[in-house]
Write an enzyme that holds these catalytic residues in place. Sequence first.
Site, PDB file in Angstrom:
ATOM      1  N   GLU A  83      40.430  44.588  33.126  1.00  0.00           N
ATOM      2  CA  GLU A  83      39.622  43.626  32.389  1.00  0.00           C
ATOM      3  C   GLU A  83      38.338  43.267  33.140  1.00  0.00           C
ATOM      4  O   GLU A  83      37.261  43.282  32.583  1.00  0.00           O
ATOM      5  CB  GLU A  83      40.451  42.364  32.135  1.00  0.00           C
ATOM      6  CG  GLU A  83      39.748  41.306  31.349  1.00  0.00           C
ATOM      7  CD  GLU A  83      39.762  41.610  29.849  1.00  0.00           C
ATOM      8  OE1 GLU A  83      39.523  40.694  29.082  1.00  0.00           O
ATOM      9  OE2 GLU A  83      40.001  42.774  29.458  1.00  0.00           O
ATOM     10  N   ASP A  84      38.473  42.953  34.401  1.00  0.00           N
ATOM     11  CA  ASP A  84      37.371  42.308  35.121  1.00  0.00           C
ATOM     12  C   ASP A  84      36.609  43.228  36.058  1.00  0.00           C
ATOM     13  O   ASP A  84      35.616  42.815  36.638  1.00  0.00           O
ATOM     14  CB  ASP A  84      37.906  41.130  35.958  1.00  0.00           C
ATOM     15  CG  ASP A  84      38.603  40.105  35.096  1.00  0.00           C
ATOM     16  OD1 ASP A  84      38.315  40.093  33.887  1.00  0.00           O
ATOM     17  OD2 ASP A  84      39.428  39.348  35.621  1.00  0.00           O
TER      18      ASP A  84
END
Length: 717
Positions: A83-84
């Site tokens: 995700e990040d």
Amino acid sequence: MSKSLKIETIDELLEKASVYIPEEENIKLIKEAYDFADLKHKGQFRKSGEGYIIHPLNVALILTTIYSDTQTIMAGLLHDVLEDCDCTREEMEEKFGREVTNLVYGVTKLGRINFSTENEYLIEYYKKIIVGMSEDVRVIIVKLADRLHNMRTLWALPEEKQKKIAKETEEILAPIAHHLGIHKIKSELEDLSLRYLKPDVFYDIAERLNKTKIERDNNVQEMLQNVTELLTEHNIPHEIKGRAKSIYSIYNKLDKGKKFSDIFDLLALRILVDTEQECYLVLGIIHSKFKPIPKRFKDYVAMPKPNMYQSLHTTVFGIDGCLFEIQIRTYHMDEIAENGIASHWAYKENRDAVANLQNTTEQKLQFFKSIIELNEDKMSSEEFVNSVKNEVLNNNIYCFTPKGDIIELPKDATPIDFAYKVHTRVGETMIGALVNNAIVPLDYKLKNNDIVKINTNKNSKGPSKEWLNIVKSTQARNKIKAFFTKSEKEVYLERGKEALEKELRRRKIAFSDFFNNTNTSKIKEELHLDNNDDIYLQIGNGKYSASTIVNVIYKREEDKIIIKKAPPKVTFNEADIVVDGIDKVKVNLANCCNPLPGDEIIGYISKGNGISVHRRTCHNLEYLDNRIVPVHWNSLTNDKYLTIILIHTSTRDYKLLDILQKVNVFDVNIESFRTIPRVETTIYEVNMYVKSLEHLSNIIKELDKLEYVTKIERAIR
Ligand code: MN
């Protein structure tokens, strides 16, 4: 507010994991996942000011407290990387393999929430959670650990966000942890939510707990010593813990109108022993010394909760008249109570722990499955949210089948809901219901602990449209709706599929392992069927039973009959019964009258289920006529068989310990017992495994010597 001063390290994680993960290569994999995450998160910081890696590291640490497996811990370390960070699914898959990557991807999916209104948000959220669960339950477990660490560090966020996250935790994640039986995580999530949602209440309770702590501790210590001495006297190895009540559970009781003083006076102990039998023995010993409060005794050992929780609960007047809530369970039961579904990793008897875990999940979490099956586009958003709120969150009641199986239902559920929960077929053929042996109308509102017997008639024309206005559960409503919209063929197909799935779950065979091309071809060939739908159809219309179909592939099962809930040592062996003139036939002992070797017995040819053996005196045989066959016991049997005896006593005094001690002298396995209080007398029902009628007669003779025993009889249902 306590910020954690201690900084967690990877060494700590590896040490905690290696306590229960012996393989060095697995520990190495965990270290690699950490190094990768550390590298990818370089330069990122959390709102609390710490380096970002501290978060996944803590998530992984939480996972070790519930004995998660290597892949789950790796997924915990990597859960925010997709995700990040600058990392693709392919890159991760190449480095750590598909299994771990799928877990991480699953967690990432759960985290991506798009919502415009609260309702829609809830829907999306639940759906994702449920989908995640049906793919691999470990996704949800990582999500729970992720949320727990976020809750622990929630102080770093602005108040508005704190409240939003806390609310979601209380309403969605804590209930899911509860349904998975992971008490450890559930309880901390609840306490933390309360702290942010109602800080005044939280700190008020915490302060009151603190103020009375010393006094309560002293009382608990004294009681603890007393009980220890008592059990040591009886030579029962055990461990006792004083038990802290969670702030949230106290808040809940206050919310239900209880007074502060009532709750704080209630002290709690937990006793751990080795075996199930010792649980009952300990209970008997404690009741003989400390007066129990009537109706507060709960036997979740014989009848586990749907989330697998097992324990005996009782409340007694302890020293100085203080009330003690006592839980008695085995070490194994305690493990399951704390870690729920996750505890299966700690007990790796099976080679394929994950498949086994998934299977258990399927069995225990039928609700989640049925929701996703049913909701697909058939329900409006509002209906969906309401059904989830009603059925997942709180407000459930627990009723029993006549055999003692627990059925979980929404509040105010009716016998129709009950019938559909047992099986669609039962619902569709139901013609009436008995609750606690009394006839009730179909819209009767069931209560906790009701024993419900559904009367069915195979020739019934099916449900009535009226029922749609009566039922409370989504499952029943949708099944009834479906009945009216489907053709007969569709109904059969669905029934067949349902029956097959159920049979496979019962035998712990994964559906996908069974329903593959090789197997289906073999079945079609053997039974002369044209296509896969035909397989379902033939089960649905009753031509073949699901077990017949499964037996085509897994023949061995046919030779073995498993008596439900029997302790492992005492399975009934078919060779114990000889059927005149027939060599190999499926035989089972009727559970209405539980025949024993030595009893005069008779066989009854049941439809599709072989021959069931009854005692000659069983009243259930009255209506059966031309399907009777002569049977007799094989003189060589050496097994133990279930028998149920009712011991009538002339007193209301608690005599269970006495009785159990007398019985225990004989080599029996006690399965469960029940106390049935009458106005001035008490009846005890004891379910146990004995060798023969003679064996049982000796026990009865011994019990008869007790002066308060007025009558002993064998139960026939
Ligand atoms: Mn996270």
